[in-house]
Design a protein around this motif. Structure first.
Motif, PDB file in Angstrom:
ATOM      1  N   GLU A 354       0.835  -1.207   0.000  1.00  0.00           N
ATOM      2  CA  GLU A 354       0.000   0.000   0.000  1.00  0.00           C
ATOM      3  C   GLU A 354       0.863   1.249   0.000  1.00  0.00           C
ATOM      4  OE1 GLU A 354      -2.488  -0.321   3.392  1.00  0.00           O
ATOM      5  OE2 GLU A 354      -4.007  -1.566   2.390  1.00  0.00           O
ATOM      6  N   ASN A 355       1.948   1.230   0.752  1.00  0.00           N
ATOM      7  CA  ASN A 355       2.849   2.372   0.779  1.00  0.00           C
ATOM      8  C   ASN A 355       3.472   2.599  -0.591  1.00  0.00           C
ATOM      9  OD1 ASN A 355       4.431   4.258   2.782  1.00  0.00           O
ATOM     10  ND2 ASN A 355       5.989   3.375   1.446  1.00  0.00           N
ATOM     11  N   GLY A 356       3.862   1.491  -1.265  1.00  0.00           N
ATOM     12  CA  GLY A 356       4.444   1.626  -2.600  1.00  0.00           C
ATOM     13  C   GLY A 356       3.450   2.168  -3.617  1.00  0.00           C
ATOM     14  N   ILE A 357       2.195   1.743  -3.491  1.00  0.00           N
ATOM     15  CA  ILE A 357       1.169   2.237  -4.411  1.00  0.00           C
ATOM     16  C   ILE A 357       0.844   3.696  -4.113  1.00  0.00           C
ATOM     17  CG2 ILE A 357      -1.240   1.958  -5.093  1.00  0.00           C
ATOM     18  CD1 ILE A 357      -0.893  -1.052  -4.558  1.00  0.00           C
ATOM     19  N   LYS A 358       0.745   4.040  -2.823  1.00  0.00           N
ATOM     20  CA  LYS A 358       0.363   5.398  -2.415  1.00  0.00           C
ATOM     21  C   LYS A 358       1.377   6.427  -2.896  1.00  0.00           C
ATOM     22  CE  LYS A 358      -0.832   5.727   1.810  1.00  0.00           C
ATOM     23  NZ  LYS A 358      -0.755   5.803   3.292  1.00  0.00           N
ATOM     24  N   TYR A 359       2.656   6.094  -2.759  1.00  0.00           N
ATOM     25  CA  TYR A 359       3.696   7.049  -3.115  1.00  0.00           C
ATOM     26  C   TYR A 359       4.391   6.677  -4.428  1.00  0.00           C
ATOM     27  CZ  TYR A 359       2.992   8.625   1.645  1.00  0.00           C
ATOM     28  OH  TYR A 359       2.427   9.109   2.804  1.00  0.00           O
ATOM     29  N   GLN A 362       2.366   7.657 -10.958  1.00  0.00           N
ATOM     30  CA  GLN A 362       1.196   7.376 -11.804  1.00  0.00           C
ATOM     31  C   GLN A 362       1.672   6.673 -13.087  1.00  0.00           C
ATOM     32  OE1 GLN A 362      -1.985   8.264 -10.943  1.00  0.00           O
ATOM     33  NE2 GLN A 362      -2.921   7.411 -12.795  1.00  0.00           N
ATOM     34  N   ASP A 363       0.976   5.580 -13.433  1.00  0.00           N
ATOM     35  CA  ASP A 363       1.357   4.759 -14.598  1.00  0.00           C
ATOM     36  C   ASP A 363       2.723   4.094 -14.386  1.00  0.00           C
ATOM     37  OD1 ASP A 363      -0.988   5.638 -15.873  1.00  0.00           O
ATOM     38  OD2 ASP A 363       0.063   7.417 -16.633  1.00  0.00           O
ATOM     39  N   GLY A 364       3.095   3.906 -13.143  1.00  0.00           N
ATOM     40  CA  GLY A 364       4.391   3.311 -12.840  1.00  0.00           C
ATOM     41  C   GLY A 364       4.277   1.819 -12.545  1.00  0.00           C
ATOM     42  N   TRP A 365       5.205   1.320 -11.733  1.00  0.00           N
ATOM     43  CA  TRP A 365       5.221  -0.111 -11.422  1.00  0.00           C
ATOM     44  C   TRP A 365       5.595  -0.332  -9.954  1.00  0.00           C
ATOM     45  CZ3 TRP A 365      10.033  -0.905  -9.616  1.00  0.00           C
ATOM     46  CH2 TRP A 365      11.080  -0.142 -10.143  1.00  0.00           C
ATOM     47  N   LEU A 366       5.217  -1.494  -9.469  1.00  0.00           N
ATOM     48  CA  LEU A 366       5.568  -1.948  -8.115  1.00  0.00           C
ATOM     49  C   LEU A 366       6.129  -3.356  -8.256  1.00  0.00           C
ATOM     50  CD1 LEU A 366       5.384  -1.289  -5.018  1.00  0.00           C
ATOM     51  CD2 LEU A 366       3.287  -2.636  -5.021  1.00  0.00           C
ATOM     52  N   ARG A 367       7.377  -3.539  -7.868  1.00  0.00           N
ATOM     53  CA  ARG A 367       8.046  -4.821  -8.047  1.00  0.00           C
ATOM     54  C   ARG A 367       8.163  -5.532  -6.693  1.00  0.00           C
ATOM     55  NH1 ARG A 367      12.343  -3.132 -10.507  1.00  0.00           N
ATOM     56  NH2 ARG A 367      11.412  -3.357 -12.578  1.00  0.00           N
ATOM     57  N   ASP A 383       9.337   0.492  -5.615  1.00  0.00           N
ATOM     58  CA  ASP A 383       8.498   1.308  -6.516  1.00  0.00           C
ATOM     59  C   ASP A 383       9.371   2.330  -7.214  1.00  0.00           C
ATOM     60  OD1 ASP A 383       8.466   4.038  -5.127  1.00  0.00           O
ATOM     61  OD2 ASP A 383       7.763   2.768  -3.485  1.00  0.00           O
ATOM     62  N   ASN A 384       8.793   2.987  -8.217  1.00  0.00           N
ATOM     63  CA  ASN A 384       9.509   4.053  -8.937  1.00  0.00           C
ATOM     64  C   ASN A 384       8.804   5.386  -8.718  1.00  0.00           C
ATOM     65  OD1 ASN A 384       7.234   3.437 -10.425  1.00  0.00           O
ATOM     66  ND2 ASN A 384       8.194   3.856 -12.419  1.00  0.00           N
ATOM     67  N   GLY A 385       8.459   5.621  -7.436  1.00  0.00           N
ATOM     68  CA  GLY A 385       7.676   6.805  -7.101  1.00  0.00           C
ATOM     69  C   GLY A 385       8.508   8.006  -6.722  1.00  0.00           C
ATOM     70  N   ILE A 386       7.965   8.779  -5.765  1.00  0.00           N
ATOM     71  CA  ILE A 386       8.552  10.082  -5.437  1.00  0.00           C
ATOM     72  C   ILE A 386       9.848   9.966  -4.649  1.00  0.00           C
ATOM     73  CG2 ILE A 386       6.276  11.183  -5.450  1.00  0.00           C
ATOM     74  CD1 ILE A 386       6.310  11.085  -2.421  1.00  0.00           C
ATOM     75  N   GLY A 387      10.054   8.846  -3.995  1.00  0.00           N
ATOM     76  CA  GLY A 387      11.276   8.674  -3.219  1.00  0.00           C
ATOM     77  C   GLY A 387      11.244   9.454  -1.910  1.00  0.00           C
ATOM     78  N   ILE A 388      12.298   9.281  -1.154  1.00  0.00           N
ATOM     79  CA  ILE A 388      12.423   9.921   0.158  1.00  0.00           C
ATOM     80  C   ILE A 388      13.773  10.609   0.231  1.00  0.00           C
ATOM     81  CG2 ILE A 388      12.349   9.568   2.662  1.00  0.00           C
ATOM     82  CD1 ILE A 388      10.896   6.935   2.119  1.00  0.00           C
ATOM     83  N   ALA A 389      13.789  11.837   0.740  1.00  0.00           N
ATOM     84  CA  ALA A 389      15.045  12.566   0.890  1.00  0.00           C
ATOM     85  C   ALA A 389      15.944  11.856   1.905  1.00  0.00           C
ATOM     86  CB  ALA A 389      14.765  13.998   1.348  1.00  0.00           C
ATOM     87  N   PRO A 390      17.269  11.910   1.697  1.00  0.00           N
ATOM     88  CA  PRO A 390      18.185  11.202   2.608  1.00  0.00           C
ATOM     89  C   PRO A 390      18.019  11.607   4.071  1.00  0.00           C
ATOM     90  CG  PRO A 390      19.355  11.926   0.649  1.00  0.00           C
ATOM     91  CD  PRO A 390      17.991  12.544   0.572  1.00  0.00           C
ATOM     92  N   GLU A 391      17.748  12.890   4.332  1.00  0.00           N
ATOM     93  CA  GLU A 391      17.612  13.328   5.721  1.00  0.00           C
ATOM     94  C   GLU A 391      16.329  12.836   6.379  1.00  0.00           C
ATOM     95  OE1 GLU A 391      16.185  16.735   3.046  1.00  0.00           O
ATOM     96  OE2 GLU A 391      17.797  15.249   3.090  1.00  0.00           O
ATOM     97  N   SER A 434      16.284   4.613  -0.662  1.00  0.00           N
ATOM     98  CA  SER A 434      15.471   5.475  -1.501  1.00  0.00           C
ATOM     99  C   SER A 434      16.329   6.528  -2.178  1.00  0.00           C
ATOM    100  CB  SER A 434      14.375   6.145  -0.665  1.00  0.00           C
ATOM    101  OG  SER A 434      13.529   6.927  -1.478  1.00  0.00           O
ATOM    102  N   THR A 435      15.879   6.925  -3.371  1.00  0.00           N
ATOM    103  CA  THR A 435      16.484   8.027  -4.104  1.00  0.00           C
ATOM    104  C   THR A 435      15.379   9.010  -4.454  1.00  0.00           C
ATOM    105  OG1 THR A 435      18.158   6.563  -5.052  1.00  0.00           O
ATOM    106  CG2 THR A 435      17.837   8.697  -6.108  1.00  0.00           C
ATOM    107  N   LEU A 436      15.545  10.241  -4.047  1.00  0.00           N
ATOM    108  CA  LEU A 436      14.509  11.242  -4.244  1.00  0.00           C
ATOM    109  C   LEU A 436      14.195  11.402  -5.734  1.00  0.00           C
ATOM    110  CD1 LEU A 436      12.804  13.166  -2.541  1.00  0.00           C
ATOM    111  CD2 LEU A 436      14.494  14.942  -2.973  1.00  0.00           C
ATOM    112  N   GLY A 437      12.921  11.242  -6.060  1.00  0.00           N
ATOM    113  CA  GLY A 437      12.468  11.387  -7.431  1.00  0.00           C
ATOM    114  C   GLY A 437      12.578  10.128  -8.270  1.00  0.00           C
ATOM    115  N   LYS A 438      13.192   9.069  -7.737  1.00  0.00           N
ATOM    116  CA  LYS A 438      13.361   7.833  -8.507  1.00  0.00           C
ATOM    117  C   LYS A 438      12.632   6.640  -7.901  1.00  0.00           C
ATOM    118  CE  LYS A 438      17.790   9.043 -10.610  1.00  0.00           C
ATOM    119  NZ  LYS A 438      19.203   8.616 -10.856  1.00  0.00           N
ATOM    120  N   GLY A 439      12.462   6.609  -6.616  1.00  0.00           N
ATOM    121  CA  GLY A 439      11.730   5.496  -6.024  1.00  0.00           C
ATOM    122  C   GLY A 439      12.317   5.039  -4.705  1.00  0.00           C
ATOM    123  N   THR A 440      11.611   4.061  -4.108  1.00  0.00           N
ATOM    124  CA  THR A 440      11.962   3.565  -2.772  1.00  0.00           C
ATOM    125  C   THR A 440      11.903   2.050  -2.768  1.00  0.00           C
ATOM    126  OG1 THR A 440      11.016   5.552  -1.776  1.00  0.00           O
ATOM    127  CG2 THR A 440      11.398   3.678  -0.311  1.00  0.00           C
TER     128      THR A 440
END
Length: 450
Positions: A354-359, A362-367, A383-391, A434-440
Motif C-alpha cells: 500500500e505504501n508503494g502504491i500510495k507514493y 502514476q502509470d508506474g510499477w511496483l516490483r 516502486d519508482n515513485g517520489i522517493g524519500i530525501a536522505p535526511e 530510496s532516491t529522491l524522485g526515482k523510487g523507494t
C-alpha cells in the motif's frame, strides 16, 4: 530508633577493623619483641662467658686475667671463681644471691624476692692453674620493664590512632558515597520537578558507582525519549482524529438544518460513514500499536508459506494499484516457509505494498520479489515513485510521519511503524533505501524454516 546510615556503618566497621588490626599488630610486636630481647640478652651472656676463656692465663701457678675482660658489659655482669667457689675477679648485681650453686653451661632463671635474673655458668680449664668458674648474670626484669614502658606509651597513642582512624574513615566513606548522594539528589529533582532532562553526569570512572550512574543516565535518556514519543503520539493521534470528527459534526449539523429530502440526508450520511470508517481504521491501528508498545500483542506462531501468502496479497493489491494504473510485478521463489503469525505477516506485506502504491508514480510499477537461502527469507517491495530525501530516511519508522504531507488524506502514517514492529517481533529486520524522485525499496528479512 533511627537506623544508621550506610556511611556511618562503613565508618564504624572501618574504625573497628583498624582498631583490631592495630591491637593485633601491637600484641604481635610486644610478644615477638619481648622474646627477641630475652633471647638477645641470653645469647650475649653466653657469648661473653665463653669468650672469657681467652682472657685468662696461668703465670707461675697464678691466674692472670687480661684487662680486656670487663666485669660489666651491656647489662651482663661477669665474675670469675676458683673451682671451690672463691671469687677471683668481677662483680655481681647488688640484689643477686651469689650463693647459688654452679651449673656448667645451663641457662637458668633465678628469682630473689621481687627481682628475677638470668644466670649462666661455664667451667674453664686453665693450663698450669686448673679449673675456674665464670658466671654471667643479667636482669630479666630489664627487658620486662622496657616492654612495660613501651606498652604504656602504646596505650596513650592507641586512642589517638582509633580517633584518627574514625575521622579518616568517615571522610573516606563520605567521599566514596558522594556519587551516591548525587544519584539520589538527581532522582529526587526529577521526581519533584518532572524534568527528565536532568542527568547525573558523573563523568568517566571505572568503579561500580560510576557504572551505575552511567546506566541511570542511559535509563533517563530512554525514559525521556519514550515520554516525548508518547506526548508526540498523543498529539498526532488527536490531530488525526480531529479532522474526521469535525467533518462528521459539520455534516450532521448541516443535515439537521438543511436536509429537506432523503437524497440530501443520504449524502450527509455517506460523508459521515466515510469519515467514521477512517476513524475506525485509525483507532484499530492505534490500539494495535498500543498493544505492541506495551508488549501485550501475542503472536500466533505457525508454519507459514510466505511464498503463497505474498502471491495472494499481491493479487489482492492489484485492484488498488489499478486506480493509479500501477502494474505489480512479482518474482517469488516458491516454498519459502517461515515460523510466524500469518495475520501479522499479511499486514506487513499489505502495508508495504500500500505504501508503494500510495507514493508510487502514476502509470508506474511496483516490483515484489521474494527469495531465500538455507537460513533466511528476504523480501523486497520496490516502486519508482517520489522517493524519500536522505535526511528523512530515519524518520519513516516514526508514527504519523509521511513522506508527502500533501497525501495525508490517504493514511495516518502508522503503517511503516507497524511493519518494523512485526518484522522485529518475528526475529527479523526491515531496511529502506530510496532516491529522491526515482523510487523507494523496502527489504525485510525473516528466519526460514526448512
Amino acid at each position: 530508633m533511627r537506623r544508621l546510615t550506610i556511611r556511618l556503618k562503613v565508618t564504624l566497621w572501618f574504625t573497628l577493623f583498624m582498631a583490631l588490626l592495630a591491637g593485633l599488630a601491637l600484641w604481635l610486636l610486644f610478644s615477638a619483641g619481648g622474646e627477641s630481647a630475652r633471647l638477645a640478652t641470653r645469647d650475649r651472656m653466653v657469648s661473653l662467658v665463653e669468650e672469657s676463656r681467652a682472657a685468662m692465663v696461668a703465670v707461675n701457678g697464678s691466674l692472670e686475667i687480661s684487662n680486656e675482660l670487663e666485669y660489666f658489659d651491656d647489662g651482663v655482669y661477669l665474675s670469675v671463681y676458683t673451682s671451690a667457689g672463691e671469687p677471683l675477679y668481677g662483680a655481681v648485681p647488688g640484689q643477686f644471691d651469689n650463693t647459688s650453686a654452679f651449673s656448667d653451661r645451663r641457662m637458668r632463671a633465678v628469682g630473689t624476692g621481687q627481682t628475677n635474673w638470668y644466670v649462666y655458668d661455664a667451667r674453664h680449664e686453665i693450663d698450669g692453674y686448673g679449673a675456674v668458674w665464670v658466671r654471667g648474670v643479667a636482669s630479666a626484669d630489664d627487658v620486662n620493664s622496657t616492654l612495660r614502658a613501651m606498652l604504656q606509651l602504646a596505650l596513650v597513642v592507641f586512642p589517638f590512632f582509633v580517633v584518627s582512624a574514625a575521622v579518616g574513615g568517615y571522610f573516606i566513606a563520605r567521599r566514596a558515597f558522594r556519587p551516591v548522594r548525587r544519584i539520589a539528589q538527581t532522582a529526587q529533582e526529577i521526581s519533584a520537578g518532572n524534568d527528565l532532562s536532568r542527568r547525573i553526569a558523573l563523568g568517566e570512572g571505572r568503579d561500580e558507582i560510576y557504572a551505575l550512574a552511567a546506566e541511570f543516565d542511559h535509563m533517563f535518556e530512554r525514559l525521556q525519549a519514550a515520554f516525548e514519543a508518547e506526548k508526540q503520539f498523543a498529539s498526532d493521534a488527536s490531530h488525526e482524529l480531529r479532522t474526521p470528527t469535525s467533518i462528521i459534526l459539520s455534516q450532521c449539523e448541516d443535515a439537521l438544518e438543511n436536509a429537506d429530502t432523503l437524497d440530501q440526508a443520504r449524502s450527509a450520511l455517506s460523508a459521515v460513514l466515510d469519515q467514521a470508517e477512517k476513524m475506525a481504521a485509525l483507532i484499530s491501528q492505534l490500539l494495535l500499536l498500543a498493544r505492541t508498545t506495551g508488549s501485550r500483542q501475542r503472536l500466533n506462531l505457525e508454519r507459514v508459506d510466505l511464498s503463497e501468502l505474498t502471491t495472494v496479497v499481491a493479487e489482492q493489491m492489484e485492484e488498488t494499484a489499478r486506480v493509479r494504473n500501477i502494474s505489480i510485478e512479482t518474482e517469488i521463489q516458491p516454498d519459502l516457509v517461515v515460523q510466524g503469525d500469518e495475520t501479522m505477516l499479511m499486514r506487513l506485506l499489505m502495508n508495504l505494498m500500500e505504501n508503494g502504491i500510495k507514493y508510487g508514480r502514476q502509470d508506474g510499477w511496483l516490483r515484489v520479489t521474494l527469495s531465500g537461502n538455507e537460513q533466511w527469507v528476504t523480501g523486497t517491495i520496490e516502486d519508482n515513485g517520489i522517493g524519500i530525501a536522505p535526511e528523512h530516511l530515519d524518520k519513516v519508522w516514526n508514527r504519523f510521519w509521511q513522506a508527502d504531507p500533501a497525501r495525508s488524506t490517504q493514511g495516518a502514517g502508522l503503517g511503516l511503524s507497524m511493519v518494523k514492529w512485526i518484522a522485529e517481533a518475528h526475529g527479523g529486520s526491515v531496511q529502506v533505501q530510496s532516491t529522491l524522485g526515482k523510487g523507494t525499496s523496502f527489504t525485510f528479512t525473516l528466519s526460514r524454516v526448512l
